[in-house]
Design a protein around this motif. Structure first.
Motif, PDB file in Angstrom:
ATOM      1  N   SER A   1      -8.353   0.208   8.997  1.00  0.00           N
ATOM      2  CA  SER A   1      -8.369  -1.196   8.577  1.00  0.00           C
ATOM      3  C   SER A   1      -7.929  -1.310   7.124  1.00  0.00           C
ATOM      4  O   SER A   1      -8.233  -0.456   6.293  1.00  0.00           O
ATOM      5  CB  SER A   1      -9.759  -1.805   8.765  1.00  0.00           C
ATOM      6  OG  SER A   1     -10.694  -1.120   7.983  1.00  0.00           O
ATOM      7  N   VAL A   2      -7.202  -2.376   6.838  1.00  0.00           N
ATOM      8  CA  VAL A   2      -6.708  -2.670   5.487  1.00  0.00           C
ATOM      9  C   VAL A   2      -6.871  -4.168   5.249  1.00  0.00           C
ATOM     10  O   VAL A   2      -7.325  -4.900   6.120  1.00  0.00           O
ATOM     11  CB  VAL A   2      -5.222  -2.262   5.332  1.00  0.00           C
ATOM     12  CG1 VAL A   2      -5.049  -0.766   5.426  1.00  0.00           C
ATOM     13  CG2 VAL A   2      -4.340  -2.951   6.339  1.00  0.00           C
ATOM     14  N   GLY A   3      -6.463  -4.607   4.096  1.00  0.00           N
ATOM     15  CA  GLY A   3      -6.533  -6.038   3.784  1.00  0.00           C
ATOM     16  C   GLY A   3      -5.579  -6.845   4.648  1.00  0.00           C
ATOM     17  O   GLY A   3      -4.556  -6.350   5.111  1.00  0.00           O
ATOM     18  N   LYS A   4      -5.920  -8.112   4.851  1.00  0.00           N
ATOM     19  CA  LYS A   4      -5.140  -9.000   5.715  1.00  0.00           C
ATOM     20  C   LYS A   4      -3.701  -9.160   5.235  1.00  0.00           C
ATOM     21  O   LYS A   4      -2.785  -9.287   6.033  1.00  0.00           O
ATOM     22  CB  LYS A   4      -5.844 -10.358   5.766  1.00  0.00           C
ATOM     23  CG  LYS A   4      -5.187 -11.382   6.628  1.00  0.00           C
ATOM     24  CD  LYS A   4      -6.001 -12.665   6.587  1.00  0.00           C
ATOM     25  CE  LYS A   4      -5.327 -13.775   7.329  1.00  0.00           C
ATOM     26  NZ  LYS A   4      -6.079 -15.021   7.235  1.00  0.00           N
ATOM     27  N   SER A   5      -3.484  -9.101   3.934  1.00  0.00           N
ATOM     28  CA  SER A   5      -2.133  -9.304   3.406  1.00  0.00           C
ATOM     29  C   SER A   5      -1.212  -8.109   3.683  1.00  0.00           C
ATOM     30  O   SER A   5      -0.002  -8.253   3.698  1.00  0.00           O
ATOM     31  CB  SER A   5      -2.196  -9.555   1.897  1.00  0.00           C
ATOM     32  OG  SER A   5      -2.745  -8.417   1.250  1.00  0.00           O
ATOM     33  N   ARG A   6      -1.766  -6.924   3.942  1.00  0.00           N
ATOM     34  CA  ARG A   6      -0.930  -5.742   4.200  1.00  0.00           C
ATOM     35  C   ARG A   6      -0.352  -5.727   5.612  1.00  0.00           C
ATOM     36  O   ARG A   6       0.780  -5.322   5.811  1.00  0.00           O
ATOM     37  CB  ARG A   6      -1.722  -4.471   3.967  1.00  0.00           C
ATOM     38  CG  ARG A   6      -2.099  -4.273   2.537  1.00  0.00           C
ATOM     39  CD  ARG A   6      -2.186  -2.801   2.274  1.00  0.00           C
ATOM     40  NE  ARG A   6      -2.583  -2.566   0.921  1.00  0.00           N
ATOM     41  CZ  ARG A   6      -1.784  -2.033   0.015  1.00  0.00           C
ATOM     42  NH1 ARG A   6      -0.572  -1.695   0.334  1.00  0.00           N
ATOM     43  NH2 ARG A   6      -2.218  -1.834  -1.200  1.00  0.00           N
ATOM     44  N   LEU A   7      -1.140  -6.127   6.580  1.00  0.00           N
ATOM     45  CA  LEU A   7      -0.695  -6.152   7.977  1.00  0.00           C
ATOM     46  C   LEU A   7      -1.025  -7.521   8.585  1.00  0.00           C
ATOM     47  O   LEU A   7      -1.942  -7.639   9.396  1.00  0.00           O
ATOM     48  CB  LEU A   7      -1.379  -5.045   8.794  1.00  0.00           C
ATOM     49  CG  LEU A   7      -1.149  -3.609   8.367  1.00  0.00           C
ATOM     50  CD1 LEU A   7      -2.043  -2.666   9.167  1.00  0.00           C
ATOM     51  CD2 LEU A   7       0.303  -3.223   8.568  1.00  0.00           C
ATOM     52  N   PRO A   8      -0.294  -8.557   8.240  1.00  0.00           N
ATOM     53  CA  PRO A   8      -0.637  -9.889   8.734  1.00  0.00           C
ATOM     54  C   PRO A   8      -0.490 -10.023  10.252  1.00  0.00           C
ATOM     55  O   PRO A   8      -1.093 -10.906  10.856  1.00  0.00           O
ATOM     56  CB  PRO A   8       0.335 -10.814   8.001  1.00  0.00           C
ATOM     57  CG  PRO A   8       1.452  -9.939   7.574  1.00  0.00           C
ATOM     58  CD  PRO A   8       0.875  -8.574   7.378  1.00  0.00           C
TER      59      PRO A   8
ATOM     60  N   ARG B   1      -9.813  -8.922   7.342  1.00  0.00           N
ATOM     61  CA  ARG B   1      -9.320  -7.549   7.484  1.00  0.00           C
ATOM     62  C   ARG B   1      -8.236  -7.501   8.563  1.00  0.00           C
ATOM     63  O   ARG B   1      -8.236  -8.287   9.505  1.00  0.00           O
ATOM     64  CB  ARG B   1     -10.440  -6.584   7.880  1.00  0.00           C
ATOM     65  CG  ARG B   1     -11.642  -6.594   6.977  1.00  0.00           C
ATOM     66  CD  ARG B   1     -11.371  -6.048   5.598  1.00  0.00           C
ATOM     67  NE  ARG B   1     -11.100  -4.627   5.661  1.00  0.00           N
ATOM     68  CZ  ARG B   1     -10.560  -3.921   4.682  1.00  0.00           C
ATOM     69  NH1 ARG B   1     -10.240  -4.510   3.563  1.00  0.00           N
ATOM     70  NH2 ARG B   1     -10.340  -2.658   4.804  1.00  0.00           N
TER      71      ARG B   1
END
Length: 120
Positions: free
Chosen positions: A63-70, A78
């Motif tokens: 999991s990463v921030g929403k802006s990295r994998l929209p 997330r």
């Protein structure tokens, strides 16, 4: 001389065709055997004593921030992807890896990972 080259070329083409046909027949017979074996009940499979390869199946969510994998929303703000891995226990090598978004359940992907053709 030209006839000799033409005959050699035709023989080469025939040889390549026969090799390809033999490979296709082996692949077909292997798939047919696997299909027939999967239709047998437990008693018949045990009597045949076919070798059993242990296949380890696992999944890991990254999991990463929403802006990295929209495109891969996971939970709230997330995002995440999930790697489903099939590992051969004897060689300790990955056999197959399938990447999905983080919310995909493991069961349907696990079924895809365990259906691999056994080479004879």
């Amino acid at each position: 001389m030209a006839r000799l080259l033409l005959v050699a070329f035709v023989l080469l083409i025939i040889q390549l065709f026969l090799q390809r046909l033999a490979m296709c027949l082996m692949s077909f017979s292997s798939r047919l055997f696997h299909l027939l074996l999967s239709r047998c009940n437990r008693v018949v499979r045990r009597r045949l004593r076919t070798p059993k390869d242990l296949l380890l199946v696992d999944s890991t969510t990254i999991s990463v921030g929403k802006s990295r994998l929209p495109w891969a929303l996971f939970h709230g703000q997330r995002a995440g992807i999930k790697l489903h891995v099939a590992l051969d226990a004897t060689t300790e090598q990955p056999v197959q890896v399938i990447e999905t978004i983080g919310t995909v359940h493991d069961e349907p992907i696990g079924e895809k990972l365990q259906t691999r053709i056994i080479s004879l």
